[in-house]
Motif scaffolding. Structure first.
Motif, short mmCIF file in Angstrom:
data_model
loop_
_atom_site.label_atom_id
_atom_site.label_comp_id
_atom_site.label_asym_id
_atom_site.label_seq_id
_atom_site.Cartn_x
_atom_site.Cartn_y
_atom_site.Cartn_z
N CYS A 146 0.84 -1.20 0.00
CA CYS A 146 0.00 0.00 0.00
C CYS A 146 0.87 1.25 0.00
N HIS B 117 -2.68 -1.56 5.43
CA HIS B 117 -3.35 -2.23 4.31
C HIS B 117 -2.49 -3.33 3.68
N ALA C 90 -4.22 -6.90 3.69
CA ALA C 90 -4.47 -7.52 2.38
C ALA C 90 -3.83 -8.90 2.32
N LYS D 283 -5.91 -11.33 4.57
CA LYS D 283 -7.24 -11.63 4.00
C LYS D 283 -7.12 -12.54 2.78
N SER E 265 -6.31 -2.90 -6.26
CA SER E 265 -5.83 -2.08 -5.14
C SER E 265 -5.87 -2.92 -3.87
N THR E 266 -5.11 -2.50 -2.87
CA THR E 266 -5.15 -3.22 -1.58
C THR E 266 -6.56 -3.15 -1.00
N GLU E 267 -7.28 -2.07 -1.27
CA GLU E 267 -8.64 -1.92 -0.74
C GLU E 267 -9.55 -3.05 -1.21
N ILE E 268 -9.43 -3.42 -2.48
CA ILE E 268 -10.24 -4.53 -3.03
C ILE E 268 -9.87 -5.83 -2.31
N VAL F 164 -8.68 -6.19 0.65
CA VAL F 164 -9.13 -6.12 2.04
C VAL F 164 -10.64 -6.31 2.13
N LYS F 165 -11.38 -5.64 1.24
CA LYS F 165 -12.85 -5.66 1.33
C LYS F 165 -13.50 -6.88 0.68
N SER F 166 -12.88 -7.42 -0.38
CA SER F 166 -13.52 -8.53 -1.13
C SER F 166 -12.53 -9.65 -1.45
N LYS G 111 -14.15 -12.76 -3.29
CA LYS G 111 -14.47 -12.50 -4.69
C LYS G 111 -13.20 -12.48 -5.54
#
Length: 105
Positions: A9, A15, A19, A22, A82-85, A87-89, A92
Motif C-alpha cells: 500500500c 493495508h 491484504a 485476508k 488495489s489493496t482496498e479490493i 481487504v474488502k472482497s 471475490k
C-alpha cells in the motif's frame, strides 16, 4: 491451485498486511496453496522464491504503489487490484482468480 502475489500500500503499513492476511485466509479456505509477499515500510517480507513463482497458476498483485521485482512475474497470468479490493472482497478476488485459471485450461 497455486497462487502467489504481492501486497503493497502507499504507506506500507496497515493495508499491506491486512491484504496479505485476508488473501491468504480466503485462498486457504477454498483449498488453494497461497503465498503473499509484502512490500512495506520495513522492506520485503515473505519473499517469494523463483520456484514458487514458476509453479504458480496465477499472480495476484494487491498494490497501490510501484513494486520491486515485478519483472519476476513476466509471462504469468496476473490480476492487479488495489489493496482496498483485497481487504474488502478477498473471497471475490480468489473466485476471480479461479475463473481466470479455469478459462485458460
Amino acid at each position: 491451485m497455486k497462487i502467489v502475489g504481492v501486497a503493497a500500500c502507499t504507506v506500507g503499513i496497515a493495508h499491506t498486511y491486512i491484504a496479505q492476511e485476508k488473501l491468504e485466509t480466503a485462498g486457504k479456505k477454498r483449498g488453494h496453496e497461497i503465498q503473499i509477499e509484502t512490500q512495506g515500510t520495513i522492506g520485503v517480507e515473505n519473499e517469494l522464491t523463483q520456484k514458487q513463482i514458476d509453479e504458480a497458476d496465477i499472480v495476484i498483485l494487491a498494490v497501490d504503489v510501484k513494486i520491486a521485482g515485478r519483472e519476476r512475474f513476466e509471462g504469468k497470468r496476473i490480476i492487479q487490484v488495489s489493496t482496498e479490493i483485497a481487504v474488502k472482497s478477498p473471497n471475490k478476488l480468489i473466485e476471480k482468480a479461479e475463473q481466470v485459471v479455469n478459462a485458460q485450461k
